[in-house]
Design a protein around this motif. Structure first.
Motif, PDB file in Angstrom:
ATOM      1  N   VAL A   4       0.834  -1.197   0.000  1.00  0.00           N
ATOM      2  CA  VAL A   4       0.000   0.000   0.000  1.00  0.00           C
ATOM      3  C   VAL A   4       0.870   1.249   0.000  1.00  0.00           C
ATOM      4  CG1 VAL A   4      -2.024   1.032   1.043  1.00  0.00           C
ATOM      5  CG2 VAL A   4      -1.490  -1.360   1.491  1.00  0.00           C
ATOM      6  N   ILE A   5       2.022   1.120   0.690  1.00  0.00           N
ATOM      7  CA  ILE A   5       2.953   2.244   0.691  1.00  0.00           C
ATOM      8  C   ILE A   5       3.554   2.357  -0.706  1.00  0.00           C
ATOM      9  CG2 ILE A   5       5.116   3.125   1.674  1.00  0.00           C
ATOM     10  CD1 ILE A   5       2.887   3.052   3.717  1.00  0.00           C
ATOM     11  N   GLY A   6       3.555   3.565  -1.234  1.00  0.00           N
ATOM     12  CA  GLY A   6       4.113   3.760  -2.562  1.00  0.00           C
ATOM     13  C   GLY A   6       3.085   3.682  -3.674  1.00  0.00           C
ATOM     14  N   GLN A   7       1.828   3.404  -3.329  1.00  0.00           N
ATOM     15  CA  GLN A   7       0.784   3.343  -4.355  1.00  0.00           C
ATOM     16  C   GLN A   7       0.169   4.713  -4.613  1.00  0.00           C
ATOM     17  OE1 GLN A   7      -0.095   0.600  -6.257  1.00  0.00           O
ATOM     18  NE2 GLN A   7       1.831  -0.009  -5.276  1.00  0.00           N
ATOM     19  N   ASN A 667       2.547   8.116  -1.074  1.00  0.00           N
ATOM     20  CA  ASN A 667       1.605   8.217  -2.195  1.00  0.00           C
ATOM     21  C   ASN A 667       2.203   9.132  -3.260  1.00  0.00           C
ATOM     22  OD1 ASN A 667      -0.462   9.081  -3.982  1.00  0.00           O
ATOM     23  ND2 ASN A 667      -2.001   8.402  -2.504  1.00  0.00           N
ATOM     24  N   PRO A 668       2.740   8.545  -4.331  1.00  0.00           N
ATOM     25  CA  PRO A 668       3.442   9.357  -5.328  1.00  0.00           C
ATOM     26  C   PRO A 668       2.561  10.418  -5.986  1.00  0.00           C
ATOM     27  CG  PRO A 668       3.488   7.009  -5.925  1.00  0.00           C
ATOM     28  CD  PRO A 668       2.780   7.104  -4.620  1.00  0.00           C
ATOM     29  N   GLU A 672       3.897  14.109  -5.867  1.00  0.00           N
ATOM     30  CA  GLU A 672       4.153  14.909  -7.070  1.00  0.00           C
ATOM     31  C   GLU A 672       3.345  16.202  -7.056  1.00  0.00           C
ATOM     32  OE1 GLU A 672       3.474  12.648 -10.617  1.00  0.00           O
ATOM     33  OE2 GLU A 672       5.086  11.242 -10.128  1.00  0.00           O
ATOM     34  N   GLY A 673       2.115  16.093  -6.585  1.00  0.00           N
ATOM     35  CA  GLY A 673       1.276  17.285  -6.499  1.00  0.00           C
ATOM     36  C   GLY A 673       1.919  18.346  -5.616  1.00  0.00           C
ATOM     37  N   GLN A 674       2.516  17.916  -4.520  1.00  0.00           N
ATOM     38  CA  GLN A 674       3.194  18.866  -3.635  1.00  0.00           C
ATOM     39  C   GLN A 674       4.372  19.517  -4.353  1.00  0.00           C
ATOM     40  OE1 GLN A 674       2.564  19.961  -0.401  1.00  0.00           O
ATOM     41  NE2 GLN A 674       0.574  18.997  -0.649  1.00  0.00           N
ATOM     42  N   VAL A 675       5.109  18.722  -5.118  1.00  0.00           N
ATOM     43  CA  VAL A 675       6.254  19.277  -5.855  1.00  0.00           C
ATOM     44  C   VAL A 675       5.764  20.292  -6.890  1.00  0.00           C
ATOM     45  CG1 VAL A 675       8.143  18.746  -7.437  1.00  0.00           C
ATOM     46  CG2 VAL A 675       7.692  17.237  -5.485  1.00  0.00           C
ATOM     47  N   HIS A 676       4.743  19.895  -7.658  1.00  0.00           N
ATOM     48  CA  HIS A 676       4.232  20.812  -8.699  1.00  0.00           C
ATOM     49  C   HIS A 676       3.838  22.158  -8.093  1.00  0.00           C
ATOM     50  CE1 HIS A 676       2.655  17.201 -11.302  1.00  0.00           C
ATOM     51  NE2 HIS A 676       3.965  17.269 -11.272  1.00  0.00           N
ATOM     52  N   GLY A 677       3.032  22.098  -7.057  1.00  0.00           N
ATOM     53  CA  GLY A 677       2.517  23.330  -6.466  1.00  0.00           C
ATOM     54  C   GLY A 677       3.628  24.169  -5.864  1.00  0.00           C
ATOM     55  N   GLY A 678       4.554  23.509  -5.194  1.00  0.00           N
ATOM     56  CA  GLY A 678       5.660  24.234  -4.577  1.00  0.00           C
ATOM     57  C   GLY A 678       6.537  24.891  -5.623  1.00  0.00           C
ATOM     58  N   PHE A 722      11.696  11.110  -8.031  1.00  0.00           N
ATOM     59  CA  PHE A 722      12.105  10.894  -6.644  1.00  0.00           C
ATOM     60  C   PHE A 722      13.297   9.947  -6.563  1.00  0.00           C
ATOM     61  CE2 PHE A 722       7.537  11.971  -6.223  1.00  0.00           C
ATOM     62  CZ  PHE A 722       7.717  13.149  -5.515  1.00  0.00           C
ATOM     63  N   PHE A 723      14.186  10.288  -5.660  1.00  0.00           N
ATOM     64  CA  PHE A 723      15.325   9.439  -5.318  1.00  0.00           C
ATOM     65  C   PHE A 723      15.169   9.170  -3.831  1.00  0.00           C
ATOM     66  CE2 PHE A 723      19.594   8.965  -3.628  1.00  0.00           C
ATOM     67  CZ  PHE A 723      20.157   8.062  -4.515  1.00  0.00           C
TER      68      PHE A 723
END
Lengths: 800, 290, 153
Positions: A4-7, A667-668, A672-678, A722-723
């Motif tokens: 579930v982690i990473g989904q 939750n990728p 990703e949404g956080q990265v985009h917005g930031g 992500f790395f």
């Protein structure tokens, strides 16, 4: 059962949000509810000679008009500053309504309450305030100069606080330096502009003195604690609910004058009162972000190794110390060394009072300032030493095998591979190809191309108690969770943290489902109501997963320990041999020997006592608190590829790539949404947004018509990769993601633009890099003039 | 904020609207799409006592090509202007402006008549109609009258429209063969008012030389300006090379250029020159293709 | 004054002050709080609804101007059961975070896809330029609309 982690699970909060059925604060409807609005100072500093509300009071629907003095019995304490115990901080009283003097445009002078929005807006126009304008303190250098007018007449100067730090080898390193880069770097003033305007509804029940407050806040528990203290109400009689909250970015991490004044009015009138901000008020009364000047010099070897850095930082507090305002540059100080090896640092920070809207945390809070400084320095050093900016970074980046690494500011980086994220980014963008294209475009004329890097590290997961207590911060920043397994096997998680768009309900569910081996859909997450959530410090500082998630893990573990005992009793095995998975508890190594998760849940909650071990309490729930031992340290490399039209100065971002190591990604999709917005907020600072003030303390361009929050047309698609190096600070391995974009992104964009113009001799452009500024930089570089008389660098030696 | 209170009356026809204006005099303001007026009222910068809603006068919403002219009714929305095939062929610069004016929602509500009557110096149509030429027709109690476009704007937010009058129509000469027009807007951010807006209408002879040139700018001063010196620089010359450079160089000759902290006058002047050169090149390309 | 407005297919009728904005008619008179108010200068687009099929900023339209017209709000997008394709697209592509701008985005996107059922990314960005989002950076909103277009919104 699949991991579930990473989904990239779809968010569980979305159905109510996409159908218009969510409840934000302004959606709260109570019988008999009144509407509040504020009379605000149109002047920067002004003495309030008198307030004449007679005409307004006579208007239909007006219920009350109150000044500071009218509600004097309510004010038991001034508004809070969490850093009040710091001995070098001066903290003049800040009252919900101005007492005698209004100190900035927008400072609330009176609260007006009426039976409708229309009536209250009519009324505030009719309140006559006699102001005596006073000289304004606007410019930071002038504010700290001797003889400046004072923002607070009872203080000797305009210094809110000083903070100084110096390592032993700084002077020697400068004396030995091959090259010293010197600059003055500016952070402009930003307005957070969450799309949901701030709002508060206060409902006071006289019968038993119960105050219930709905607020668009990131910190319901802190707002409850401070409200009870400031208004002298028993803590158990104040309940704060953060319903759906429409974005914050730090701007709702505050105890605002309007919050407390609205509560006071509701108590005084004995009727529910709602205040919802107009957008124009965002520009003068919601705390702003960033503004400051940093005079920096950095010692380098010829090969580009930084050997020491000195920083003098004037950070604009605005007119008052807000809840965390003074602590913002201190957070920046913590990451001033960045991901680089240099251990010699001298930093002098002054918080400066000015007659402008107060500042406080805005996405990144201090760390964007520090990162901007460092990443500009890396590019400047490269330009002045004739090196490639990537090579300079490689020369300075801490290597994987040097971690754990303790920095000049006492941070211990515990996990990360900074070179690896840089390598990934370079590979993805074809750096050599871009440099070739850059060269050919310079030959051909027309649009120019630039590549900008930002290799960053930030301190997140606020915050370890040893850090907060050693710095005299007023709270230890733990987080809490309650996990309850219900009789059907459904799990309720109650978190003390309080989201405003981050998707806690989804992410925390994934964590619990993963650990308990149950479907995500059987987990529900509740938050935001102080009456039924354990105390938590709120959502900010990229802490909800790192700190709040770990509290969930701990509570989960306690419940699971009890479930293991019950299962072991039923299965006749040792508790430590019981595993969770596929909705069952089973014997490790003998999966057929198991019992349904729901059966254990039923047994513990309702079932026959016979199924329980002798003497065990019924029920399946646990509460846990987590106070981290260390910060977490997200790091990575951001690359911006920008095109510049040298004729107009227009910048277009062609490509933006973020390679972030935020530890384990739960939750990728959300990450990703956080990265985009930031990143888009970072681009906004680099290219678009600014709220300047004129010499009288009037803000210029204080509306969304002029303040350039970017639209969909103004920003590029953002590539995110992500790395992963797991953070040891928590069992999830997460490092925090909410702020990486704004911390890393701004200098990447600025570096790209300046890189495009480097062959013309352009080295500096102040943010935001608007077309006029870019054009001017090109023109002045071409004529040998300089728009930056203070921007000088030189060989060797040291400055004063 | 909520706008200040007002009385609301609705006109179903031009005559009804004129009657309301006659009745309420200076207290009344016309409401078409409302996208200039309502925000001012919400900020309490305008407080008309009576709003006369003319938004339903369907007879004023049309785009017609007739007799070598393009006629656009005052209540035609920006979206309708942007979409109209007749505009694209007869007055392309208008479609250019309509497509960059505000945002899709604003374009659905805002009207060409409202934009021309409001005469905001930063309004995009201001430059376009000056470059296209033509006339504005207004109706008053004394009947209809037509105003040449060069006489329309009298100052910032001021037009030749008299109290009690309603703007009915804008009429532009339709593009002939080898004639082209363009509007270029340079804004800091999408949907913003421009820093500079340049409209160019060019006619080319068989030899490729300009037979006619009209150039106008918005956003550069306290009202839209016609750049006659630049037009003269193009007269009888092929729109390329030195001719374009010389035209661009004098495009703001004699204009008091707007200066603000976000767009200083020297930059605005330079930008106007750059954008003028680009607009001339685009208009010429369109003229050659026409 | 009295106005009659059909909202999401239902005729509504209220006595209102002429200065009542359409958004407050929806929120305060009808209790349809899905349409949000984010600004006072018609910049943010959070209040976007469809009026007679066209996307409008309901904070800059008087209820009186909508008298006799038909308004569609976010509450009506999926009135009959499952989610509309755009709602599914926003959910699937993570086209929202705090959700405050989302109802307006959805309504602007509804108009966009009606006018252009198969838009390019650039056309999507252009179609949504009147709606500010501070959370998503727009990338996933573009993806969401693209997904919805593919599903045939």
């Amino acid at each position: 059962m699949a991991a579930v982690i990473g989904q990239p699970l779809k968010r569980r909060e979305d159905p109510r949000l996409i159908t218009g059925s969510a409840t934000y604060t302004d959606d709260v409807r109570l019988p008999g509810m009144l509407q509040a609005a504020f009379v605000r100072s149109p002047h920067a500093p002004a003495r309030i000679r008198s307030v004449d509300a007679s005409a307004a009071r006579a208007l239909p629907g007006v219920v009350g008009i109150f000044t500071h003095e009218d509600l004097a019995d309510f004010w038991k304490a001034p508004l809070p500053c969490a850093w009040g115990a710091y001995p070098l901080l001066k903290n003049p009283a800040h009252w919900p309504l101005a007492k005698g003097v209004a100190r900035h445009v927008g400072d609330p002078v009176a609260i007006v309450v009426a039976d409708s929005r229309a009536a209250v807006h009519d009324a505030i126009q009719q309140v006559r305030v006699d102001y005596e304008p006073l000289p304004a303190v606007v410019d930071l250098d002038a504010a700290v100069a001797p003889g400046s007018p004072r923002v607070h007449e009872d203080l000797a100067d305009n210094i809110s606080f000083t903070f100084d730090h110096k390592t032993d080898g700084v002077d020697a390193a400068f004396a030995r330096a091959d090259h010293v880069v010197r600059r003055r770097l500016r952070q402009q003033r930003l307005v957070p502009n969450a799309i949901e305007p701030r709002a508060v509804v206060a409902d006071y029940r006289r019968a038993d003195g119960q105050l219930t407050v709905w607020a668009a806040t990131q910190i319901p528990h802190l707002l409850k604690i401070f409200s009870s203290g400031l208004l002298g109400l028993p803590e158990q009689r104040v309940r704060v609910i953060a319903p759906e909250v429409g974005g914050g970015f730090g701007s709702k991490l505050q105890v605002y004058p309007e919050d407390i004044a609205t509560m006071a009015a509701a108590i005084h009138l004995g009727r529910p009162v709602r205040w919802t901000m107009d957008r124009r008020e965002e520009f003068t009364s919601t705390h702003h972000g960033r503004e400051g000047v940093m005079d920096v010099e950095a010692a380098f070897t010829r090969g580009g190794e930084m050997t020491a850095m000195r920083v003098n930082w004037l950070s604009d507090m605005g007119a008052y110390n807000m809840l965390n305002g003074p602590f913002v540059p201190i957070l920046g100080f913590l990451v001033l060394p960045g991901p680089y090896r240099n251990r010699e640092l001298e930093a002098h920070i002054k918080g400066v009072f000015t007659n402008k809207t107060p500042t406080d945390a805005y996405r990144g809070a201090g760390r964007p300032e520090a990162t901007y400084l460092l990443e500009r320095l890396m590019d400047l050093a490269a330009a002045e030493l004739g090196l490639d900016p990537v090579d300079v970074r490689r020369r300075n980046l801490i290597r994987h095998d040097e971690i754990p690494f303790t920095t000049a500011t006492g941070m211990t980086y515990d996990a990360g591979d900074y070179h690896a994220t840089l390598d990934l980014a370079l590979k993805a963008i074809d750096y050599a190809g871009l440099r070739r294209e850059q060269a050919s475009r310079r030959q051909a004329g027309g649009k120019l191309l630039g590549v900008g890097f930002s290799t960053y590290v930030e301190a997140c997961g606020l915050a370890p108690s040893r850090a907060t207590s050693s710095s005299a911060y007023g709270a230890h920043l733990y987080e809490s969770a309650l996990v309850r397994v219900q009789q059907s096997g459904a799990v309720t998680v109650i978190t003390g943290s309080s989201p405003h768009g981050q998707g806690h309900e989804t992410t925390l569910s994934q964590i619990v489902a993963d650990r308990m081996g149950i479907p995500v859909d059987s987990v529900e997450v509740l938050h935001g109501d102080t009456q039924n959530t354990p105390i938590g410090l709120g959502t900010y500082g990229s802490r909800s997963l790192v700190v709040g998630g770990q509290a969930v893990v701990q509570a989960c573990t306690r419940v699971q320990d009890k479930m293991r005992l019950i299962a072991a009793h039923k299965l006749e095995c040792r508790p430590e041999d019981v595993a969770f998975g596929d909705g069952r508890l089973f014997v490790q190594g003998a999966p057929t020997r198991g019992v349904a998760f729901a059966e254990i849940a039923a047994t513990a909650n309702l079932g026959s006592h016979a199924g329980m071990p002798e003497g065990m309490e019924p029920g399946l729930e646990a509460t846990a608190y987590f106070s981290p031992e260390n910060f977490s340290f997200p790091a990575g490399t951001h690359v911006c590829v920008a095109e510049v039209d040298p004729e107009t100065g227009r910048v277009r971002i062609r490509r933006y790539l973020a390679v972030d190591d935020v530890g384990v990604v739960v939750n990728p999709l959300i990450a990703e949404g956080q990265v985009h917005g930031g990143v888009v907020q970072a681009i906004a600072q680099a290219l678009f947004e600014d709220l300047p003030y004129d010499a009288d303390g009037q803000p210029l361009g204080a509306s969304l018509m002029e303040y350039a929050v970017p639209t969909s047309m103004d920003v590029p698609d953002i590539e995110s990769a992500f790395f992963v190096t797991p953070s040891p600070s928590n069992a999830i391995g997460a490092k925090g993601i909410g702020e990486t974009g704004t911390i890393a992104g701004t200098p990447a964009v600025v570096n790209a633009v300046i890189d495009a113009l480097a062959h013309l001799g352009v080295r500096d452009i102040d943010m935001p890099l608007t077309p006029p500024r870019v054009w001017r930089a090109i023109r002045e570089a071409g004529t040998g003039g300089s728009s930056r008389p203070f921007a000088e660098s030189g060989e060797g030696g040291r400055s004063a | 904020m909520i706008p200040p209170a007002f009385e609301y009356v609705r006109a179903a026809s031009v005559d009804e609207a004129l009657a309301h204006l006659a009745k309420y005099g200076d207290d009344a303001r016309l409401l078409a799409g409302g996208h200039s007026l309502l925000p001012l009222m919400r900020l309490r910068l305008a407080a008309p006592r009576v709003l006369v809603d003319i938004g339903r006068i369907r007879e004023l919403a049309y785009v017609r090509a007739e007799g070598g002219e393009l006629a656009i009714g005052a209540l035609t929305t920006h979206h309708a202007v942007e979409q109209a095939a007749a505009v694209a062929t007869a007055a392309r610069a208008l479609a250019d402006a309509a497509s960059v004016l505000g945002d899709p929602q604003v374009r659905n509500r805002g009207t060409i008549g409202g934009e021309l009557a409001h005469a905001d110096p930063a309004a995009d149509y201001g430059a376009v109609v000056l470059a296209l030429g033509g006339t504005v027709t207004a109706a008053g109690r004394g009947g209809r009258r037509t105003v040449a476009i060069d006489d329309w704007v009298r100052g910032p937010f001021t037009t030749a429209l008299q109290p009690g009058e309603i703007l009915l129509e804008y009429r532009a000469p339709a593009a002939a063969a080898r004639e082209g027009s363009v509007y270029r807007k340079f804004a800091r951010r999408a949907s913003d008012y421009g820093m500079v807006g340049v409209a160019v209408r060019l006619g080319l002879g068989a030899d490729g030389r300009c037979t006619s040139a009209r150039i106008a700018l918005s956003c550069v001063s306290d009202q839209p300006v016609r750049a006659q010196a630049a037009e003269a620089a193009l007269a009888g010359r092929a729109p390329e090379g030195d001719a374009v450079r010389e035209a661009a160089a004098v495009v703001l000759q004699g204009v008091r250029v707007a200066d603000d902290p976000f767009c200083p006058a020297d930059y605005r002047t330079h930008l106007a020159q750059v954008e003028t050169a680009r607009a001339i090149a685009e208009a010429a390309a369109r003229a050659r293709a026409a | 004054m009295k106005v009659r407005i059909t909202v999401n297919g239902t005729l509504t009728e209220r006595e209102i002050e002429p200065r009542t904005l359409l958004v407050h008619y929806l929120r305060d008179e009808l209790g349809l709080t899905g349409t949000h108010v984010g600004c006072d200068t018609s910049n943010c687009g959070a209040c976007t609804v469809l009026l007679d099929g066209d996307a409008v900023k309901s904070c800059t339209v008087l209820a009186a101007q909508a008298d006799g017209g038909a308004v569609a709000t976010v509450e009506g997008l999926a009135a009959s059961g499952p989610l509309a394709a755009l709602q599914e697209g926003f959910w699937e592509a993570h086209g929202l975070q705090c959700g405050f701008c989302t109802p307006g985005m959805l309504m602007a996107a509804t108009q966009l896809l009606r006018r252009n059922p198969d838009p390019t990314d650039a056309e999507i960005r252009r179609g949504l330029e009147g709606n500010l989002c501070r959370c998503t950076g727009y990338a996933n909103i573009v993806r969401a609309v693209r997904l919805a277009a593919r599903k045939g919104a």
